[in-house]
Design a protein around this motif. Structure first.
Motif, PDB file in Angstrom:
ATOM      1  N   GLY A 218      38.618 -54.392 -10.548  1.00 24.55           N
ATOM      2  CA  GLY A 218      38.818 -53.303  -9.616  1.00 24.55           C
ATOM      3  C   GLY A 218      39.832 -53.819  -8.611  1.00 24.55           C
ATOM      4  O   GLY A 218      39.743 -54.970  -8.164  1.00 24.55           O
TER       5      GLY A 218
ATOM      6  N   LEU B 107      40.755 -47.581  -4.024  1.00 27.40           N
ATOM      7  CA  LEU B 107      40.301 -48.608  -4.968  1.00 27.40           C
ATOM      8  C   LEU B 107      40.586 -48.073  -6.360  1.00 27.40           C
ATOM      9  O   LEU B 107      40.285 -46.911  -6.650  1.00 27.40           O
TER      10      LEU B 107
ATOM     11  N   GLU C  56      40.145 -48.733 -10.507  1.00 27.56           N
ATOM     12  CA  GLU C  56      39.402 -49.505 -11.506  1.00 27.56           C
ATOM     13  C   GLU C  56      40.340 -49.944 -12.634  1.00 27.56           C
ATOM     14  O   GLU C  56      40.970 -49.123 -13.286  1.00 27.56           O
TER      15      GLU C  56
ATOM     16  N   THR D 106      32.675 -48.638  -7.782  1.00 26.57           N
ATOM     17  CA  THR D 106      34.025 -48.484  -7.201  1.00 26.57           C
ATOM     18  C   THR D 106      34.304 -47.035  -6.797  1.00 26.57           C
ATOM     19  O   THR D 106      34.906 -46.774  -5.757  1.00 26.57           O
TER      20      THR D 106
END
Ligand code: UTP
Length: 297
Positions: A175, A197, A199, A240
């Motif tokens: 991530g 964020l 992944e 995430t």
């Protein structure tokens, strides 16, 4: 960002995954119980919690994970056996494992993802901040990564996730955090405000090379974010995705922690952790180093 500060007393250790990267070793035993030198992975993680001032550890287990509960339970027969044979030190070592901290367990009925595993611990955590430590990542440093995050949280009231620089060509394994520098004493350039964020992005699509490391300190609001997170890749509820929501709604720090992590949940990472920990062992580290030198071509 709104800030709410409370002491971080609890930690959630998700350990209900299937460990498919480590088959066949993990077919009938939990990955988190694989030993690095002489301790199971999850004991390193528990020790990091204790060294970070955590008082309550909540381990999320699942089918086939009973060995974890047994490991942290008391073992009167074994203690008696060792004591009767004069092995007092070993008996004390065994006793300490169950006395280190208060443990609770909750079960994730199906491995529906890391986010789902954390959500399973909601009732036990309650309305307070908590740490999350992945049961297969070890960061064996004197100043624990979790403690570093706790300090950030307790000073700012905003959740923090540990990140570290990873090689550009390996961003698809992590991530990745997109952060805006937010330097302030005493953390300086180590502190970033999370913008997004992502992944496992391909190297050319990654917003940075800051990989998420497996240590988090989060406010209880993350549970509402998890409730609103629909299953993502692989049908799993991803932590995430919920953290992205948390970052947008309340704020979240990415903190470039001091230390080195080992993802011992895959075979190469496990071997690297084993070699490094064996080299640091006060009893046989030097002998092991000499042995490795002999192996050099
Ligand atoms: P991983 O993705 O490394 O674990 O999750 P995994 O799914 O067991 O491993 P592979 O990819 O199949 O080899 C990180 C941590 O989160 C836990 C795992 O036990 C591990 O400690 N986890 C993961 C859960 O508790 N529940 C899940 O549904 C998934």
């Amino acid at each position: 960002m709104t800030a709410k500060t409370k002491r971080v007393r609890k930690a959630v250790l998700p350990a209900a995954g299937l460990g498919t990267r480590f088959l066949p070793a993990t077919k009938a035993q939990p990955k988190e119980m694989l030993p690095i030198v002489d301790k199971p992975l999850i004991q390193y993680v528990v020790e990091e919690c204790v060294a970070s001032g955590i008082e309550n550890i909540i381990i999320v287990t699942g089918r086939g994970k009973n060995a974890i509960e047994d490991h942290f339970d008391s073992s009167p027969e074994l203690e008696r056996f060792l004591e009767e044979r004069g092995k007092k030190e070993q008996a004390e070592q065994v006793r300490q494992i169950s006395n280190m901290v208060h443990f609770s367990y909750t079960r994730q009925k199906e491995p529906l993802g890391l986010g789902h595993a954390v959500l399973t611990a909601r009732e036990l955590v309650g309305d307070e901040p908590f740490a999350v430590l992945l049961g297969d990542v070890i960061i064996p440093d004197r100043r624990p990564a979790t403690q570093q995050l706790v300090e950030v949280y307790e000073a700012t009231g905003i959740g923090a996730i540990a990140v570290e620089e990873v090689p550009r060509e390996k961003t698809h394994l992590y991530g990745i955090a997109d952060g805006e520098p937010a330097p302030q004493p005493p953390w300086g350039a180590r502190l970033l405000r999370v913008r997004n964020l992502v992944e496992k992005p391909k190297p050319d699509e990654a917003p940075s090379n800051l990989g998420i490391t497996g240590r988090y300190v989060l406010p209880p609001e993350v549970f509402d974010c998890l409730e609103r997170t629909s299953p993502g890749s692989g049908g799993e509820i991803q932590l995430t995705d919920a953290l992205r929501l948390l970052a947008q709604e309340i704020g979240l720090w990415a903190y470039i922690y001091e230390g080195t992590s080992y993802d011992a949940g895959d075979k190469l990472g496990f071997l690297k952790a084993t070699v490094e920990m064996a080299l640091k062992n006060p009893e046989f580290g030097e002998d092991f180093r000499a042995y490795l030198r002999l192996l050099k071509p």
